[in-house]
Design a protein around this motif. Structure first.
Motif, PDB file in Angstrom:
ATOM      1  N   ILE A 202       0.884  -1.165   0.000  1.00 44.63           N
ATOM      2  CA  ILE A 202       0.000   0.000   0.000  1.00 44.63           C
ATOM      3  C   ILE A 202       0.921   1.212   0.000  1.00 44.63           C
ATOM      4  O   ILE A 202       1.550   1.531   1.017  1.00 44.63           O
ATOM      5  CB  ILE A 202      -0.934  -0.007   1.223  1.00 44.63           C
ATOM      6  CG1 ILE A 202      -1.839  -1.239   1.189  1.00 44.63           C
ATOM      7  CG2 ILE A 202      -1.754   1.284   1.267  1.00 44.63           C
ATOM      8  CD1 ILE A 202      -2.707  -1.432   2.419  1.00 44.63           C
ATOM      9  N   PRO A 203       1.031   1.897  -1.147  1.00 43.24           N
ATOM     10  CA  PRO A 203       1.957   3.030  -1.255  1.00 43.24           C
ATOM     11  C   PRO A 203       1.343   4.318  -0.712  1.00 43.24           C
ATOM     12  O   PRO A 203       0.133   4.376  -0.434  1.00 43.24           O
ATOM     13  CB  PRO A 203       2.191   3.123  -2.756  1.00 43.24           C
ATOM     14  CG  PRO A 203       0.900   2.666  -3.358  1.00 43.24           C
ATOM     15  CD  PRO A 203       0.357   1.620  -2.416  1.00 43.24           C
ATOM     16  N   GLY A 204       2.154   5.337  -0.615  1.00 40.65           N
ATOM     17  CA  GLY A 204       1.703   6.600  -0.044  1.00 40.65           C
ATOM     18  C   GLY A 204       0.720   7.371  -0.893  1.00 40.65           C
ATOM     19  O   GLY A 204      -0.102   8.128  -0.367  1.00 40.65           O
ATOM     20  N   HIS A 205       0.769   7.184  -2.218  1.00 35.54           N
ATOM     21  CA  HIS A 205      -0.051   8.031  -3.093  1.00 35.54           C
ATOM     22  C   HIS A 205      -0.608   7.253  -4.283  1.00 35.54           C
ATOM     23  O   HIS A 205      -0.547   7.725  -5.418  1.00 35.54           O
ATOM     24  CB  HIS A 205       0.760   9.244  -3.569  1.00 35.54           C
ATOM     25  CG  HIS A 205       1.199  10.105  -2.427  1.00 35.54           C
ATOM     26  ND1 HIS A 205       0.383  11.054  -1.858  1.00 35.54           N
ATOM     27  CD2 HIS A 205       2.349  10.138  -1.728  1.00 35.54           C
ATOM     28  CE1 HIS A 205       1.016  11.642  -0.861  1.00 35.54           C
ATOM     29  NE2 HIS A 205       2.220  11.099  -0.756  1.00 35.54           N
ATOM     30  N   GLY A 206      -1.150   6.074  -4.013  1.00 37.47           N
ATOM     31  CA  GLY A 206      -1.719   5.278  -5.090  1.00 37.47           C
ATOM     32  C   GLY A 206      -2.369   4.032  -4.532  1.00 37.47           C
ATOM     33  O   GLY A 206      -2.298   3.752  -3.331  1.00 37.47           O
ATOM     34  N   PRO A 207      -3.027   3.245  -5.390  1.00 35.21           N
ATOM     35  CA  PRO A 207      -3.706   2.032  -4.934  1.00 35.21           C
ATOM     36  C   PRO A 207      -2.738   0.910  -4.562  1.00 35.21           C
ATOM     37  O   PRO A 207      -1.594   0.878  -5.012  1.00 35.21           O
ATOM     38  CB  PRO A 207      -4.567   1.634  -6.135  1.00 35.21           C
ATOM     39  CG  PRO A 207      -4.008   2.351  -7.301  1.00 35.21           C
ATOM     40  CD  PRO A 207      -3.258   3.541  -6.805  1.00 35.21           C
ATOM     41  N   MET A 208      -3.249   0.002  -3.750  1.00 31.56           N
ATOM     42  CA  MET A 208      -2.490  -1.181  -3.358  1.00 31.56           C
ATOM     43  C   MET A 208      -2.142  -2.007  -4.590  1.00 31.56           C
ATOM     44  O   MET A 208      -2.936  -2.064  -5.541  1.00 31.56           O
ATOM     45  CB  MET A 208      -3.320  -2.032  -2.389  1.00 31.56           C
ATOM     46  CG  MET A 208      -2.612  -3.277  -1.894  1.00 31.56           C
ATOM     47  SD  MET A 208      -3.441  -4.064  -0.484  1.00 31.56           S
ATOM     48  CE  MET A 208      -4.922  -4.679  -1.252  1.00 31.56           C
ATOM     49  N   PHE A 209      -0.980  -2.651  -4.587  1.00 36.43           N
ATOM     50  CA  PHE A 209      -0.596  -3.503  -5.709  1.00 36.43           C
ATOM     51  C   PHE A 209       0.126  -4.745  -5.222  1.00 36.43           C
ATOM     52  O   PHE A 209       0.716  -4.768  -4.132  1.00 36.43           O
ATOM     53  CB  PHE A 209       0.254  -2.726  -6.734  1.00 36.43           C
ATOM     54  CG  PHE A 209       1.575  -2.214  -6.198  1.00 36.43           C
ATOM     55  CD1 PHE A 209       2.736  -2.971  -6.281  1.00 36.43           C
ATOM     56  CD2 PHE A 209       1.662  -0.935  -5.632  1.00 36.43           C
ATOM     57  CE1 PHE A 209       3.951  -2.501  -5.808  1.00 36.43           C
ATOM     58  CE2 PHE A 209       2.873  -0.448  -5.161  1.00 36.43           C
ATOM     59  CZ  PHE A 209       4.023  -1.233  -5.248  1.00 36.43           C
ATOM     60  N   ALA A 210       0.068  -5.784  -6.041  1.00 39.46           N
ATOM     61  CA  ALA A 210       0.759  -7.046  -5.752  1.00 39.46           C
ATOM     62  C   ALA A 210       2.224  -6.931  -6.146  1.00 39.46           C
ATOM     63  O   ALA A 210       2.565  -6.295  -7.146  1.00 39.46           O
ATOM     64  CB  ALA A 210       0.098  -8.188  -6.517  1.00 39.46           C
ATOM     65  N   THR A 211       3.078  -7.566  -5.381  1.00 42.17           N
ATOM     66  CA  THR A 211       4.527  -7.490  -5.638  1.00 42.17           C
ATOM     67  C   THR A 211       5.045  -8.649  -6.482  1.00 42.17           C
ATOM     68  O   THR A 211       6.183  -8.616  -6.943  1.00 42.17           O
ATOM     69  CB  THR A 211       5.303  -7.471  -4.320  1.00 42.17           C
ATOM     70  OG1 THR A 211       5.028  -8.681  -3.604  1.00 42.17           O
ATOM     71  CG2 THR A 211       4.909  -6.273  -3.461  1.00 42.17           C
ATOM     72  N   LYS A 212       4.216  -9.660  -6.702  1.00 43.38           N
ATOM     73  CA  LYS A 212       4.670 -10.916  -7.333  1.00 43.38           C
ATOM     74  C   LYS A 212       5.410 -10.673  -8.639  1.00 43.38           C
ATOM     75  O   LYS A 212       6.451 -11.264  -8.907  1.00 43.38           O
ATOM     76  CB  LYS A 212       3.454 -11.807  -7.559  1.00 43.38           C
ATOM     77  CG  LYS A 212       3.790 -13.180  -8.094  1.00 43.38           C
ATOM     78  CD  LYS A 212       2.525 -14.032  -8.223  1.00 43.38           C
ATOM     79  CE  LYS A 212       2.849 -15.413  -8.752  1.00 43.38           C
ATOM     80  NZ  LYS A 212       1.627 -16.226  -8.911  1.00 43.38           N
ATOM     81  N   LYS A 213       4.889  -9.796  -9.483  1.00 38.79           N
ATOM     82  CA  LYS A 213       5.497  -9.601 -10.805  1.00 38.79           C
ATOM     83  C   LYS A 213       6.811  -8.846 -10.770  1.00 38.79           C
ATOM     84  O   LYS A 213       7.519  -8.757 -11.760  1.00 38.79           O
ATOM     85  CB  LYS A 213       4.528  -8.903 -11.757  1.00 38.79           C
ATOM     86  CG  LYS A 213       4.043  -7.542 -11.301  1.00 38.79           C
ATOM     87  CD  LYS A 213       2.962  -7.033 -12.242  1.00 38.79           C
ATOM     88  CE  LYS A 213       2.218  -5.860 -11.667  1.00 38.79           C
ATOM     89  NZ  LYS A 213       1.110  -5.426 -12.503  1.00 38.79           N
ATOM     90  N   TYR A 214       7.183  -8.297  -9.596  1.00 40.03           N
ATOM     91  CA  TYR A 214       8.419  -7.535  -9.491  1.00 40.03           C
ATOM     92  C   TYR A 214       9.513  -8.302  -8.768  1.00 40.03           C
ATOM     93  O   TYR A 214      10.596  -7.778  -8.540  1.00 40.03           O
ATOM     94  CB  TYR A 214       8.147  -6.209  -8.758  1.00 40.03           C
ATOM     95  CG  TYR A 214       7.097  -5.376  -9.445  1.00 40.03           C
ATOM     96  CD1 TYR A 214       7.339  -4.815 -10.703  1.00 40.03           C
ATOM     97  CD2 TYR A 214       5.857  -5.173  -8.859  1.00 40.03           C
ATOM     98  CE1 TYR A 214       6.355  -4.057 -11.337  1.00 40.03           C
ATOM     99  CE2 TYR A 214       4.882  -4.418  -9.495  1.00 40.03           C
ATOM    100  CZ  TYR A 214       5.141  -3.873 -10.730  1.00 40.03           C
ATOM    101  OH  TYR A 214       4.168  -3.125 -11.363  1.00 40.03           O
ATOM    102  N   LYS A 215       9.244  -9.557  -8.410  1.00 38.91           N
ATOM    103  CA  LYS A 215      10.245 -10.327  -7.659  1.00 38.91           C
ATOM    104  C   LYS A 215      11.110 -11.137  -8.589  1.00 38.91           C
ATOM    105  O   LYS A 215      10.714 -11.513  -9.655  1.00 38.91           O
ATOM    106  CB  LYS A 215       9.543 -11.238  -6.654  1.00 38.91           C
ATOM    107  CG  LYS A 215       8.848 -10.446  -5.561  1.00 38.91           C
ATOM    108  CD  LYS A 215       8.244 -11.360  -4.521  1.00 38.91           C
ATOM    109  CE  LYS A 215       7.576 -10.538  -3.443  1.00 38.91           C
ATOM    110  NZ  LYS A 215       7.050 -11.316  -2.367  1.00 38.91           N
TER     111      LYS A 215
END
Length: 198
Positions: A185-198
């Motif tokens: 959950i970032p400071g200035h945007g919607p929650m996102f999944a991390t799977k594709k960045y690992k």
């Protein structure tokens, strides 16, 4: 176990006069009730209503955690007067300010319980913290401005232009958090999944 509810999604966009911005505000419900980042003072009634819609009264909040001290993240901390307050690594309750070394261990971790940790993630400011929550389904990092939004993973000018007191540290902790959690959950945007960045 804990539930994580994003009360308001943050945003940040340029306008002719400057940046139109507000932070994400998140409620953690469970054995301890925690609000992370309380937006601007002009959001008082909006935040009060959102918390009450979750079936929680202000006096039932145990912790207020501000990921850092910028005004869009601390504007309504005063609504939660029974809570222990963490602003970055500064820990206080009423007029008592505590030595952070009693709370944050040598690894920069403050354990609220086995499912919630507040960890030092300096970079955006040198006092930044992130909250790691383990729910039944996933681990979630509530990270303030360590990440502005998902798009800043591919375009680092977004988080650099948002101000970084130490880009080298921020880059390190961004990588650490991406590897550690399932969702951000970032400071200035919607929650996102991390799977594709690992």
């Amino acid at each position: 176990m804990y539930e994580v509810e994003v009360l308001f999604e943050g945003y940040s966009r340029p306008t002719e006069g400057g940046m139109l911005t507000n932070c994400t505000s998140t409620l953690i419900k469970g054995p301890k009730n925690i609000i992370v980042d309380t937006m601007t003072p002009w959001d008082r009634f909006k935040l009060l209503n959102a918390v009450e819609k979750q079936g929680i009264l202000c006096e039932e909040i145990d912790y207020v955690i501000s990921t850092h001290g910028h005004s869009d993240h601390v504007g309504n901390n005063n609504l939660f007067l029974n809570a222990k307050h963490l602003v970055g690594r500064c820990v206080s309750h009423k007029q008592m300010y505590y030595d952070d070394s009693k709370f944050f261990n040598s690894d920069g971790v403050y354990e609220i319980d086995k499912n919630i940790q507040v960890i030092s993630t300096p970079g955006h400011t040198l006092a930044d913290v992130s909250v790691i929550v383990q729910t039944i389904k996933a681990s979630i990092g509530i990270v303030g401005d360590l990440f502005e939004c998902e798009e800043d993973i591919m375009d680092e000018t977004i988080w650099l232009n948002a101000g970084s007191e130490n880009p080298i540290l921020q880059k390190k902790y961004r990588k650490d958090i991406l590897e550690q959690v399932d969702y951000i959950i970032p400071g200035h945007g919607p929650m996102f999944a991390t799977k594709k960045y690992k």
